[in-house]
Structures are given as C-alpha cells and as structure tokens.
Design a protein around this motif. Structure first.
Motif: not given
Length: 514
Positions: A58-63, A336-345
């Motif tokens: 969350v910190t990385a994407i906020i930046m 997001l993928l690098i952080q292990g988070v998959t965007p989607g529904p």
C-alpha cells in the motif's frame, strides 16, 4: 454503513506517518518530473520500481500514484513560464498559459491551473469512491471468455485511440504480445522463443522492459533532442485569480472534471487525450473562440482540470478489472504484481486496506499539491537550469543499478540496455512505446483466458458469442476495428464527389465562355 466502514478504515491507513511521508514524496517527485521536459511519470515509475521492493504494497502504490497525478500539475509550470510542456498532458496549456504569462498574468494562470487540478482530481476521487465498487461487483461475473474479450478490446483501443500512427501502434502492440509469449508454455511446459537460453526459460520480466523502454530509452532520446534554453519570467505575482477570471473559468472547470473522469476510464484514454478534448470543447462552445491562443483563462483551467480528473479515474479499470487503461497504468499493474497483489474484481474484498488506502491517499495528495504547487515554482525553475549532460548520466546509472539489484543479475542489466536501445529507436521512428508495454502486460491474461475459453467451448470460437458480456465486448471490438476504415471510405467518397462536382462546374463555365 457497510460501505462506509472500509472507506473510513482507508483513511486510517493513509494517515499512518509512513504512508503520509511516501504520499508527500510521491507528489513532490511527480511535480519535479512534470517540470523536467521529456522524462514523464511512466519513465520515473519504471526507474523507481526496484525501490518499492522493500516497502509495504500500500505504501509503494501510494507513492507511485502520487508521482502520476503530481506530474500532471508539474508540467503546467514550464508550459506557462517557459512555453515548454514538461508533460504531454500539458501541451495545450502552452497556447493560453504562456500568453497569460506574457501579459503579466503568470501567477493567475498557475493559480487557475492549481485550483482546476484540485477540483478535477477531487471530483474524480469521489467518482472513483462510488463507482469502483460497483464496477468490481459487476466484474465478478467475468470468466475467461469475458477477460479474453476485454484484454483484446483494451489493446485495440490503446492502439487506435491514442495519438500517432495507428499502423505503428498496432505493430508495437503485436511486438508486445510476441514478447509475452517468450518462456515456457503455461499449459504444456514447452519452451518458446528462448533460443536455448536458461535465463529466458521463465519469460522476460516486466521490470527490465519498463526500465529499458521508458527509462533508458527516454534518456537516450532526450539527449539527442536537447531542449532549447529559455528564460523564465523573473517574478510570479497575483497568484490568486480575480473574480472575473474565476467566473470565466468556473464552467470550464466543471466540464473538464466530467469529461476527464469519463475519458480516463476508457482504455486508450488518459490525461493527454482528456486535456486536448477539453480544450477543443471549450474553444468550440465559446462565444468568442478567437480569444483562445491569446490568453483565455478557460483555455488553461479546462485542460488542467481534465488531465487531473483523467489521471485519477484511470485507476478504476486498473483496480477493479485488472486492465490498465494507459502506459502508466500498465507500470502500476506491474508494480502491484511485483508486490504480490493481483488487481481485479476481488481486490476490493480481499485487500480493502490497500484498495481504500490508495484511493483515499489521493484526497491527501491533492491537498498537498494545492498547498505546495505555487511556493515551489522558484525551486523548479532553478532545477531547469541544470544541464541535460549532467542529469542524464546520473539517471542512467540509477536505472542500471536498480535493474541489477532486482535479482543481482547482469542478464537483467543487459535486457535493460537492449530495451533501452529499442525504446530509443521507437521514439526516433515515431513508434509509441505505450501499446507495446500494455500489450506485454495483457499478453499473459489474453493467452491464458483465450485458451481456457476454447477448452470450455471445445475449440468452438462461436462460444464467445453465447455469453452476453463477452459477446458485447467483441461487438465493440469489431466496431472499433472497422470504424476507421468506414470513416476513410466515407471521406474518400465525399472527396470524389466534391472533385466531380468541381469538374462539372469547370466544364459548365468553359461552355458558357465559348
């Protein structure tokens, strides 16, 4: 109340000191990048991707989000003061912003841009807050056929709607899809296009491509295309617009907010198209269109509002559908993928702190932009005086070091250099890099969804048309694909008719003279 609880929890995430600090850092870097002509948010995000490995997602994407929407305002400063757009979305601001500066209204132009940017960005965040969960809920009905059709439509829209040659954009997108197939087949395990290289067996990583094409490629191209030095106005005064200027600009700000919001959602849309569309709309509906290009306040307020609204709303398809709407969103997708988070529904329900933390950070980021934008003008103008010959080697070194630190691999550094040369050549010969990167990001989703769909339909491609959502998306795909051909045929037919009429008139005139 069930809807409000995660939203309020998102504010508690943003207000953590670390996240606030990274939001501030992202906005300041974004403004700085917007001021420096040529680099842009996509290149900056690509270069900074390795730095996000050691922080919370969350910190990385906020930046990174702060860098994106911060750059939209940073480009305004040089557009107004130096007649030099620091960011592509600020090109149209040059027309009236620089003329206002020549009339001693540089502060007014920057003030209108800051107010419009704040209102447009905030309106888009409110829209994002209410619309994103609805889109995510609707997208839960998506299966492999729907994702196949959506990925195909996204790639086609980016190639056909974005500026530049449509043929070159389609070629770039095709190369991106080809690069996405390198490595082992996800169904059979067979090696594809690896040429016996063990390093390519797992495919090409997204980061070297992004850092090469957007980072090193931009640096090489900008060194060749050195920008002309220009003297900035020595003083910026009258920062707060007059009541008359605000009255002229208020309608443009409102229309820019709505137009930018909806254009940002569309694949292939984004801040640049939104700003140009807003300027065209304001000029078309103006009672005295001749004022535009001579210092019209709405010629600054409308586009600056629209580009910030579009920058914010482009997060909707990324976070809810997992489909990046433009090149910068493709880099966000990779982050997001690098952080292990998959965007989607599933992101809204499975990662509510990340989803609402990122969304709510934009409220804070827009307030920071409004507060800091004008006091930092003098500092940014001084930075412009640093020679490109000094900045470029430093940036290139940071890029290569960042590439090495990902896997401690010289192969990654080699890939960055190779794709840096590719990016430079693409820019030099008029190929936009956006479609290539977007197609690469969507390539795996397209291939896996398409092949799963064909397995479900027993190899029958007509099965896509038996499902309402995929059938609708494919119908839109066909319409977008054939529309340019229909338009050109109509234009050619009109031209032939006009030429025939002109020839007939000429013949009649000759007969009359005889």
């Amino acid at each position: 109340m069930d809807f409000l609880n995660p939203v309020l929890n998102g504010f508690s995430v943003v207000l953590e000191p670390t996240n606030l600090l990274y939001c501030l850092v992202g906005v300041v870097i974004g403004m700085l990048i917007g001021v420096l002509p040529g680099l842009g948010p996509a290149a900056t995000i690509a270069i900074l991707l390795p730095l996000t490995y050691g922080v919370e997602p969350v910190t990385a994407i906020i930046m990174l989000a702060g860098i994106f929407y911060g750059a939209q305002y940073g480009g305004t400063i040089t557009s107004v003061l130096l007649r030099l757009p620091g960011e592509a979305s600020s090109v149209v601001t040059v027309f009236d912003g620089y003329q206002m500066a020549r009339q001693g209204k540089a502060g007014t132009a920057l003030g209108l841009a800051a107010i419009g940017s704040f209102i447009g960005g905030t309106a888009a965040i409110i829209g994002l807050t209410f619309l994103a969960p609805l889109v995510a809920g609707f997208a839960l009905d998506f299966g492999p056929p729907e994702y196949s059709a959506l990925a195909m439509l996204g790639i086609l829209l980016v190639a056909t709607i974005s500026g530049g040659s449509k043929v070159k954009a389609l070629i770039a997108a095709s190369v991106g899809l080809l690069l996405a197939t390198v490595g082992r087949d996800i169904f059979t395990g067979e090696s594809r296009f690896t040429f016996g290289s063990l390093q390519l067996a797992d495919g090409i990583d997204f980061v070297p491509i992004a850092m090469g094409i957007f980072g090193l490629g931009e640096i090489l191209y900008n060194l060749e295309e050195r920008h002309r030095a220009a003297k900035a106005p020595s003083k910026v005064s009258n920062v707060w617009p007059s009541r008359g200027d605000l009255k002229h600009a208020s309608g443009a700000i409102g229309r820019g907010s709505v137009l930018g919001f909806f254009l940002g959602i569309l694949p292939g849309g984004g801040a640049t198209i939104a700003s140009m569309a807003s300027y065209a709309m304001e000029k078309k509906r103006a009672k005295n269109p001749e004022r535009f290009g001579k210092g019209a306040p709405e010629g600054v307020a409308g586009p600056e509002t629209a580009n910030n609204a579009a920058a914010t709303s482009s997060f909707i398809p990324l976070l809810t559908l997992g489909i990046p709407a433009n090149a910068t969103m493709a880099l966000m997708f990779g982050a997001l993928l690098i952080q292990g988070v998959t965007p989607g529904p599933q992101l809204v329900d499975q990662e509510p702190e990340l989803f609402w933390g990122v969304v709510n950070s934009m409220y804070i980021g827009n307030i920071l932009l409004l507060i800091m934008s004008l006091p930092l003008v003098g500092i940014f103008v001084r930075i412009l005086r640093v020679r490109a010959a000094i900045l470029a080697p430093i940036t290139a070194l940071i890029t290569l070091l960042g590439a090495y630190t990902i896997n401690n691999s010289m192969f990654d550094v080699t890939l960055v250099v190779v794709f840096g040369v590719v990016g430079y050549l693409m820019k030099k010969f008029g190929f936009e890099p956006g479609p290539l990167v977007l197609a690469f990001v969507l390539g795996e989703l397209l291939e896996s969804s398409l092949r799963r769909s064909l397995l479900v339909f027993d190899g029958d491609p007509t099965g896509f048309f038996t499902r309402p959502i995929s059938a609708t998306l494919l119908a839109v795909f066909v319409l977008v694909a054939v529309l340019p051909g229909i338009r050109s045929a109509i234009a050619k037919r009109k031209g032939t008719t006009a030429a025939g009429a002109s020839a007939t008139d000429s013949t009649n005139n000759i007969k009359e003279k005889v």
